[in-house]
Enzyme design. Structure first.
Site, mmCIF file in Angstrom:
data_model
loop_
_atom_site.group_PDB
_atom_site.id
_atom_site.type_symbol
_atom_site.label_atom_id
_atom_site.label_comp_id
_atom_site.label_asym_id
_atom_site.label_seq_id
_atom_site.Cartn_x
_atom_site.Cartn_y
_atom_site.Cartn_z
ATOM 1 N N SER A 100 0.676 -1.357 -0.152
ATOM 2 C CA SER A 100 -0.268 -0.258 0.307
ATOM 3 C C SER A 100 0.288 1.552 -0.049
ATOM 4 O O SER A 100 1.352 1.585 -0.447
ATOM 5 C CB SER A 100 -0.863 -0.119 1.321
ATOM 6 N N ASP A 159 -1.186 1.059 -3.562
ATOM 7 C CA ASP A 159 -2.511 -0.053 -4.249
ATOM 8 C C ASP A 159 -3.512 0.991 -4.128
ATOM 9 O O ASP A 159 -4.155 -0.215 -4.748
ATOM 10 C CB ASP A 159 -2.177 -1.223 -3.564
ATOM 11 N N GLU A 206 -12.241 5.955 6.465
ATOM 12 C CA GLU A 206 -11.418 6.636 7.015
ATOM 13 C C GLU A 206 -11.134 7.611 6.988
ATOM 14 O O GLU A 206 -11.043 7.507 6.179
ATOM 15 C CB GLU A 206 -10.344 4.942 7.128
ATOM 16 N N ALA A 207 -10.832 8.275 7.787
ATOM 17 C CA ALA A 207 -9.944 9.847 6.955
ATOM 18 C C ALA A 207 -9.017 10.170 6.380
ATOM 19 O O ALA A 207 -9.024 10.941 5.959
ATOM 20 C CB ALA A 207 -9.315 10.830 8.710
ATOM 21 N N ASN A 208 -8.488 8.818 6.663
ATOM 22 C CA ASN A 208 -7.446 8.901 5.589
ATOM 23 C C ASN A 208 -7.146 8.572 4.476
ATOM 24 O O ASN A 208 -6.468 8.269 3.635
ATOM 25 C CB ASN A 208 -6.057 7.681 5.783
ATOM 26 N N THR A 224 -0.279 -1.455 12.903
ATOM 27 C CA THR A 224 1.167 -1.825 10.821
ATOM 28 C C THR A 224 1.853 -1.183 11.499
ATOM 29 O O THR A 224 3.234 -1.901 10.134
ATOM 30 C CB THR A 224 0.322 -1.236 9.477
ATOM 31 N N ARG A 265 0.222 5.669 18.000
ATOM 32 C CA ARG A 265 -0.255 6.540 17.909
ATOM 33 C C ARG A 265 -0.368 7.799 18.189
ATOM 34 O O ARG A 265 -1.728 7.050 19.347
ATOM 35 C CB ARG A 265 -1.097 6.757 16.167
HETATM 36 P P1 NG1 Z 1 -2.148 1.596 12.150
HETATM 37 O O1 NG1 Z 1 -0.869 1.859 11.769
HETATM 38 O O2 NG1 Z 1 -3.189 0.685 12.669
HETATM 39 O O3 NG1 Z 1 -2.790 2.868 13.034
HETATM 40 C C1 NG1 Z 1 -2.770 2.208 9.482
HETATM 41 C C2 NG1 Z 1 -4.020 3.315 9.152
HETATM 42 C C3 NG1 Z 1 -5.532 2.993 9.480
HETATM 43 C C4 NG1 Z 1 -5.653 1.606 8.198
HETATM 44 C C5 NG1 Z 1 -4.324 0.841 8.478
HETATM 45 C C6 NG1 Z 1 -4.183 -0.165 7.684
HETATM 46 C C7 NG1 Z 1 -4.398 5.634 10.301
HETATM 47 C C8 NG1 Z 1 -4.136 6.741 12.010
HETATM 48 N N1 NG1 Z 1 -3.966 4.360 10.579
HETATM 49 O O4 NG1 Z 1 -3.904 1.552 10.707
HETATM 50 O O5 NG1 Z 1 -6.505 3.516 9.068
HETATM 51 O O6 NG1 Z 1 -5.888 2.369 7.276
HETATM 52 O O7 NG1 Z 1 -3.464 1.415 8.257
HETATM 53 O O8 NG1 Z 1 -3.700 -0.263 6.287
HETATM 54 O O9 NG1 Z 1 -4.481 6.154 9.051
HETATM 55 ZN ZN ZN Z 2 -3.781 0.618 0.081
#
Ligand code: NG1
Ligand code: ZN
Length: 530
Positions: free
Chosen positions: A65, A281, A373-375, A502, A507
């Site tokens: 990703s 991705d 998700e906000a992202n 991940t 965080r």
């Molecule tokens: P983690 O590393 O658990 O915060 C991150 C993103 C998730 C999600 C996953 C999977 C943030 C804060 N966290 O997770 O939203 O997308 O990766 O790829 O963006």
């Molecule tokens: Zn991705």
């Protein structure tokens, strides 16, 4: 199946000494050189899962990703295009950690017998990868595992993650009354573009510039564009160099834009023009623009969710369909202003732990569940009953007919298996065209509270235990009270701490009425951690 075939194939992919692997939120993800044994064993798991599901097709996607070029990863896709059922993640973990080839075989046969997998069921697996340098070698490891078990397998080559999810669902629903589409990339482009062209008929939306993170989204977006009716939108593709491996996700892409809250440096931004960035991705997308004073404005997953939810609610009402239950699903990272805005729209909003599988699951509770998700990772789910009502509803006026036609097309445009940056791009373009909104008008729905996301390397991230959809800590003891005490000193403030699923970090998120307050709060909360 012969033990010799499996152990001999496995011997080519020895487990690196001293490594412990874990199937996490995004499958296995790490430096690519640690992955060959993991990918081989994930191949065995995919075969077993397919046989357990009586020969349903299982997908295996090799991607990391938004992570840097030296990383890679692997994850399984379940029959309807969902993430692997969580209870099976542990089986992936135990296969990946088996110390020897014999142990790999023993775990496989034990799972086979525990799940009473029938010996005569043939496994079917499809797989794909992103554009990383390490992908071909990992694909070979996967194929060796599938061949050792005599699996009926198909290589889809370089694809976006959502394209593979789409194909898996199509294959498993073919010939049923809920057939999802033609199980090919051509089928994917045809389905999305025909819905898009219908929704855009007679409308034109100008130019959108799409930063493809130098990942697989670039070539795939280029394949999609010729299917979009001319005059509807003009898609300018940027950062689509997949040949120079080091450029992937570097100074560009959705994660860069969201995390840094700024333009990719290569952008020559024109005031009020629309820009979007995909991740490596192409399962995430964020939009952004600069205003007349050259100030950057981010239109993230929360803004996309609110845009989609309000548009769908209006279409449902305009179609004359009543008692239709639409809800929005967010995580703790959703901006507090977005949550308040959804509440003001009179829509239910729920918060789940981070990770698409949680959001997806919660979204299934509604006739229409919008989750992001906000992202920028998210999609919209319509329940089978909602789809049935939409397709059988009789409109009472031409206006109802027109809204209903649009609503039907939307259900085809949206990739309902998983968040899909290409599908979401077309969705946003359609909505902006229907509303005749500039990005600034979209942005004006609500004003984000300034926020800050930090990561902290701590001694043991497993010492951090959360509750209330990850918004509060229960361990380490006493820490939450100290965070609360800090939060109370700032205006409109909120802050929480959670272990990443991940990365080996914790965080820290903080938001507050002003940028300096959000920054200060995040720094002070971070200073509490060890
Ligand atoms: P983690 O590393 O658990 O915060 C991150 C993103 C998730 C999600 C996953 C999977 C943030 C804060 N966290 O997770 O939203 O997308 O990766 O790829 O963006
Ligand atoms: Zn991705």
């Amino acid at each position: 199946m012969s033990k010799d075939a499996v152990t001999a194939a496995s011997a080519a992919y020895p487990k690196p000494a001293g490594q412990t692997f874990q199937y996490g939120t995004a499958g296995f993800r790490m430096k690519a050189d640690l992955l060959p044994s993991v990918v081989f064993r994930v191949g065995l798991l995919a075969a077993l899962r397919s046989r357990y599901r009586n020969g349903d097709v299982i997908g295996v996607m090799i991607t990391a990703s938004h992570n840097p070029p030296a990383d890679n990863g692997v994850k399984l896709i379940d029959p309807l295009g969902e993430m692997l059922e969580s209870s099976w993640e542990a089986h992936g973990t135990s296969l990946a950690n088996a110390p020897t080839d014999d142990a790999v075989f023993d775990i496989y046969t034990k799972l086979e017998s525990d799940f009473a997998v029938k010996p005569d069921v043939k496994a079917r697996v499809v797989y794909g990868c992103d554009t990383r340098e390490s992908s071909p070698a990992l694909v070979k490891a996967l194929k060796d595992a599938l061949d050792a078990l005599n699996v009926d397998s198909t290589d889809f080559g370089a694809v976006t993650t959502p394209q593979l999810h789409y194909v898996v669902r199509c294959l498993n629903t073919a010939g049923t009354d809920h057939a999802y589409g033609e199980p090919t990339l051509a089928g994917y482009y045809a389905k999305l573009s025909s819905a898009f062209n219908q929704l855009m008929a007679g409308r034109s939306n100008g130019t959108v510039t799409v930063d493809c993170a130098n990942g697989v989204g670039g070539p795939k977006l280029r394949e999609l564009i010729p299917h979009l009716a001319s005059g509807t939108i003009d898609v300018a593709v940027t950062n689509d160099d997949t040949e120079t491996f080091s450029k992937l996700n570097s100074q560009c892409g959705a994660d860069y834009v969201k995390t840094n809250q700024r333009l990719p440096p290569s952008t020559n931004a024109q005031p009020l023009a629309r820009y979007a960035s995909l991740d490596g991705d192409a399962d995430r997308i964020v939009y952004y623009y600069v205003d007349h004073s050259n100030v950057f404005h981010l239109l993230d997953g929360d803004k996309i969710a609110t845009l989609a939810a309000s548009f769908i609610v209006d279409l449902v009402r305009a179609s004359g369909i009543d008692n239709f239950n639409l809800g929005v699903v967010q995580t703790a990272y959703a901006n507090g202003s977005s949550t308040r805005y959804i509440e003001k729209l009179g829509l239910p909003v729920v918060c789940t732990p981070t990770g698409v599988k949680h959001l997806h699951h919660a979204a299934l509770a509604y006739d229409c569940g919008v989750y992001f998700e906000a992202n920028g990772h998210g999609t919209v789910l319509f329940s089978p009953e909602a789809l049935r009502r939409i397709s059988t509803h009789s409109p009472n006026s031409p206006a109802e007919q027109s809204a209903l036609t649009s609503l039907k097309a939307l259900t085809e445009l949206i990739n309902q298996t998983v968040g899909d940056a290409l599908s979401d791009l077309l969705l946003v373009e359609v909505i902006l065209a229907h509303k005749a909104w500039s990005p600034a008008q979209w942005d004006a729905c609500y004003t984000d509270l300034p926020n800050r996301l930090e990561k902290a390397e701590v001694k043991d991230r497993n010492a951090y235990k959360t509750t209330d959809a990850e918004r509060r800590l229960v361990e380490p003891e006493g820490l939450q009270a100290r965070i609360d005490a800090l939060v109370s000193k700032y205006h409109e403030a909120r802050s929480f701490v959670r272990p990443s699923g991940t990365e080996n970090v914790v965080r820290v998120y903080a938001e507050a009425a002003t940028k300096s307050e959000a920054d200060e709060l995040a720094a002070k909360v971070k200073a509490l951690l060890d």
